[in-house]
Design an enzyme around this catalytic site. Structure first.
Site, short mmCIF file in Angstrom:
data_model
loop_
_atom_site.label_atom_id
_atom_site.label_comp_id
_atom_site.label_asym_id
_atom_site.label_seq_id
_atom_site.Cartn_x
_atom_site.Cartn_y
_atom_site.Cartn_z
N GLY A 85 3.23 -1.59 -4.21
CA GLY A 85 4.29 -0.78 -3.59
C GLY A 85 3.80 0.14 -2.49
N PRO A 136 -3.04 -0.48 -4.24
CA PRO A 136 -1.91 -0.06 -5.08
C PRO A 136 -0.66 -0.89 -4.81
CG PRO A 136 -2.78 1.79 -3.75
CD PRO A 136 -3.46 0.55 -3.27
N GLY A 162 2.79 -0.95 0.59
CA GLY A 162 2.97 -1.53 1.92
C GLY A 162 1.70 -2.17 2.45
N LEU A 163 0.71 -2.37 1.55
CA LEU A 163 -0.58 -2.90 2.02
C LEU A 163 -0.82 -4.33 1.54
CD1 LEU A 163 -2.69 0.36 1.57
CD2 LEU A 163 -1.70 -0.56 3.67
N GLY A 164 0.26 -4.99 1.13
CA GLY A 164 0.17 -6.43 0.86
C GLY A 164 -0.47 -6.79 -0.46
N SER A 165 -0.31 -5.94 -1.50
CA SER A 165 -0.96 -6.27 -2.77
C SER A 165 -0.36 -7.55 -3.37
CB SER A 165 -0.89 -5.11 -3.76
OG SER A 165 0.39 -5.01 -4.32
N SER A 166 0.97 -7.73 -3.29
CA SER A 166 1.55 -8.91 -3.95
C SER A 166 1.14 -10.20 -3.24
CB SER A 166 3.07 -8.80 -4.04
OG SER A 166 3.64 -8.78 -2.76
N ALA A 219 -1.70 -10.63 -1.58
CA ALA A 219 -3.11 -10.87 -1.89
C ALA A 219 -3.23 -11.46 -3.30
CB ALA A 219 -3.92 -9.58 -1.76
N ASP A 259 2.77 -11.50 5.54
CA ASP A 259 1.78 -10.92 4.62
C ASP A 259 0.88 -12.00 4.04
OD1 ASP A 259 3.41 -8.74 5.05
OD2 ASP A 259 3.47 -8.10 2.97
O1 PMV Z 1 5.60 -5.57 1.75
P1 PMV Z 1 5.39 -4.76 2.98
O2 PMV Z 1 5.70 -3.33 2.79
O3 PMV Z 1 4.09 -4.99 3.59
O4 PMV Z 1 6.47 -5.26 4.07
C1 PMV Z 1 6.45 -6.54 4.58
C2 PMV Z 1 6.90 -6.57 6.00
C3 PMV Z 1 8.40 -6.74 6.25
O5 PMV Z 1 8.50 -7.10 7.61
C4 PMV Z 1 9.17 -5.46 5.98
C5 PMV Z 1 8.99 -7.85 5.38
C6 PMV Z 1 8.48 -9.25 5.72
O6 PMV Z 1 8.54 -10.10 4.84
O7 PMV Z 1 8.09 -9.52 6.87
#
Ligand code: PMV
Length: 315
Positions: free
Chosen positions: A98, A96, A100-104, A106, A147
């Site tokens: 938003g 999903p 926090g699991l790196g979808s963008s 990937a 990420d």
């Molecule tokens: O996009 P997220 O929710 O996985 O956050 C990335 C991790 C952060 O440390 C908050 C930002 C970054 O670019 O390192």
């Protein structure tokens, strides 16, 4: 006529050091068993298109869908393409947005790999990283790059902006549980809020940034010998610090409390926080029962083992 090309890349969890990594600390991230697949084939109408979730949008359209994929597609066309190479790109994601699991990231990695191959360009990992970062910047503003590296390389990485990424070998395969709270949020807004916190408390923030590096190196040691209790303790300390920098929420605090009352050794936010997802280390043999409890309230909960494969070609 070009042939069909497809690539997939994994999402990720951050085990220690999120946010502090933006300000120079070490952090540890791991690829997960949820992936994004990007397929590219010739277009039938001479225009290039992006398709995902039932939406179809022209690459040169000004609409705001698919910011990462569109940015990368335009750059690749500019650099390697001509009109006759018009394509139909399909993005299929198990992650999903938003969460926090790196979808963008990937999406960015799989998209860069598949499209560049479609155009006959042979990019090395560094070039795939740089182009993927352009997509990631479009979504996140000031990403550290952790990420994208985790998605590209797979496995578990120790990362800092200064040193880049280093692969970590594990003592044995490790399982964690991931729970998406269902609350989507914007990474760039949270990163900006943390920067304001740093401005207000620069000295203590710097101490916490140094601590994040120390914890990340400790975590690498714990991973190498598969010391689950130590991993759990490091998760709990990290959670308290993430709370202090203001990226936990009441909802997440309650979720962490509920999970801590079950058979876990430690739990924390993973990624930017503000909602998003948490990760927890189950006590030995407790993964399945923990997952069942999590699924009662949060339908996007799963167990992932480490290590997982990074970028790969698909049929
Ligand atoms: O996009 P997220 O929710 O996985 O956050 C990335 C991790 C952060 O440390 C908050 C930002 C970054 O670019 O390192």
């Amino acid at each position: 006529m070009k042939k069909f090309v497809a690539a997939s890349a994994p999402g990720k969890v951050i085990l220690t050091g999120e946010h502090f990594v933006v300000h120079g600390s070490y952090a540890v991230a791991a690829a997960i068993n949820k992936r994004v697949k990007v397929s590219v084939s010739p277009s039938e109408d001479g225009e290039s298109w992006i398709n995902s979730r039932g939406i179809r949008s022209r690459v040169d359209s000004i609409d705001e869908e698919f910011p990462a994929a569109r940015t990368i597609a335009r750059r690749i066309i500019q650099e390697f393409g001509e009109k006759t190479d018009a394509f139909e790109m399909l993005i299929e994601s198990e992650i999903p947005a938003g969460s926090g699991l790196g979808s963008s990231s990937a999406v960015s990695v799989a998209c860069t790999a598949a499209l560049s191959k479609y155009f006959g360009a042979k990019l090395d990992d560094k070039e795939i990283f740089e182009l993927s970062m352009e997509g990631e910047r479009k979504v996140h503003g000031n990403p550290s790059g952790i990420d994208v590296q985790a998605s590209l390389m797979g496995g578990i990485i120790l990362f800092s902006r200064k040193t880049g990424a280093k692969s970590i070998s594990l003592g044995k395969s490790i399982e964690i549980i991931v729970i998406f709270s269902g609350k989507k949020r914007s990474t760039s807004r949270l990163v900006a809020a943390v920067a304001r916190r740093k401005e207000r408390y620069p000295h203590f923030f710097q101490q916490l940034t140094d601590s994040a590096s120390f914890q990340s190196l400790e975590l690498v040691d714990a991973l190498k010998v598969a010391d689950f209790s130590r991993l759990g303790a490091l998760f709990n300390i990290a959670q308290a610090e993430l709370d202090w920098i203001g990226v936990s929420t009441d909802y997440i605090d309650e979720l962490i409390e509920r999970v801590s009352g079950l058979e876990t050794l430690g739990a924390k936010i993973t990624g930017a926080g503000g909602g998003g997802s948490i990760i927890a280390i189950p006590k030995p043999e407790a993964s399945r029962s923990l997952l069942e409890s999590a699924l009662e309230h949060h339908e996007y909960s799963f167990i992932t083992s480490f290590p997982q494969e990074g970028l790969r070609w698909e049929k």
